[in-house]
Enzyme design. Sequence first.
Site, PDB file in Angstrom:
ATOM      1  N   MET A   1       0.404  -1.230  -0.219  1.00 27.62           N
ATOM      2  CA  MET A   1      -0.055  -0.400  -0.317  1.00 27.62           C
ATOM      3  C   MET A   1       1.180   1.063  -0.186  1.00 27.62           C
ATOM      4  SD  MET A   1      -3.422  -0.368   2.170  1.00 27.62           S
ATOM      5  CE  MET A   1      -4.694  -0.755   1.769  1.00 27.62           C
ATOM      6  N   CYS A   2       0.304   2.452  -0.620  1.00 27.77           N
ATOM      7  CA  CYS A   2       0.637   3.701  -0.395  1.00 27.77           C
ATOM      8  C   CYS A   2       0.763   4.283   1.028  1.00 27.77           C
ATOM      9  CB  CYS A   2      -0.171   4.444  -1.241  1.00 27.77           C
ATOM     10  SG  CYS A   2       0.161   3.458  -2.820  1.00 27.77           S
ATOM     11  N   GLU A   3       1.798   5.474   1.078  1.00 31.04           N
ATOM     12  CA  GLU A   3       1.812   5.667   2.217  1.00 31.04           C
ATOM     13  C   GLU A   3       1.017   7.509   2.049  1.00 31.04           C
ATOM     14  OE1 GLU A   3       2.467   4.916   4.990  1.00 31.04           O
ATOM     15  OE2 GLU A   3       3.576   2.849   4.655  1.00 31.04           O
ATOM     16  N   ASN A 108      -5.268   5.991  -1.154  1.00 31.25           N
ATOM     17  CA  ASN A 108      -4.408   4.466  -0.500  1.00 31.25           C
ATOM     18  C   ASN A 108      -5.415   3.532  -0.492  1.00 31.25           C
ATOM     19  OD1 ASN A 108      -4.589   3.867   1.906  1.00 31.25           O
ATOM     20  ND2 ASN A 108      -2.059   4.535   2.302  1.00 31.25           N
TER      21      ASN A 108
END
Length: 266
Positions: A1-3, A108
Site C-alpha cells: 500500500m501507499c503512504e 491508498n
Amino acid sequence: MCELFAMSARHPTTVSLSLEEFSRHGGLTGPHKDGWGIGWYEENDIRLVKEKYPSASSACARFIQANPFSSSLVISHIRKATLGPVASRNCQPFVRELGGVWHCFAHNGDLPGIAHDPRFRAEGFRPVGETDSEQVFCALMDALRPLWSSGPAPSLRERKAVVSRFGAALRELGPANFLYCDGDALFTHADRRHQSDGSIRAPGMWRLARRCPAGGELAAEGLRIASEGGEQEVVLVASVPLTAEAWAPLAEGELLVARQGLVQKE
C-alpha cells in the site's frame, strides 16, 4: 500500500518537510519505491511536485527539505504501484479545478471492480493516468460538482455530507483511505490497510494534534513547523505514526475534517 501524510494549520507556517522519516517508508525501509508527490496551498493556489522515482533517494525531496515552504494545508503521498505503470502521471496527489478552487486528493488501498462500477464512473472529470486512485478522485469531483457549480462556496456541512457518502460507498469495494482538500478544509477518510502482521484491518490512518505559542516551533521527526502568526494549532494525519508521540488511530469508516488546524466536530 501507499503512504499518506497531510497537515492542516491555523496560520500559514514555514514547513521544513524533510520526508526523512516519511521517505523511509518510500524506499529506505519500506517497499514504496514507485514515486512520490507533495502539494501545498499558497495564496489561493497550489504548488505540486511529483516524481516517479523513490522519495528516499530524491534530489528534489532533499531540495524541499533544504528550502522550507510556507503553507497551512499540505498533502503528500508515496506510491507503491499496483495498477498503472511507474510514471509521473500516476503519482499523487492529483489536482483538479472546480468552482474556481484547486482540489487536491491522494488515496491508498485496492479497489477491484471500480472500473466497472457505475457509481464511480467519471463523466465531467477524466483520469489522465491509469490508476484506480485517479478514477476515484474524478468520481468524487463529479459528486461535488453540483455543490460548487451553483453559486457561492458550499458550507462545510454540505461538503462533509458528500464526502462521507462517497467514502461509505467506496469502502464496499475495498480499503479506501484517502486525503482530500478543497483549499479550506482537509478531509481524511480512514478505512483498513495492510498491517505489519499481514492482516488487512483498521486503523488505516492516524492523527496527531499539536499546539505551540506565538513565535514557537513544533518539531517532529522529519518535520519542523515554525509559526508565522499567533498561537499555532496543527493537525497532522498519516498512514502510520511518524513519531513516538501519542498518535490517535482513526476508526474504520471515520471521516476526520480539519480546518485551520482544528478538528471540526460537526
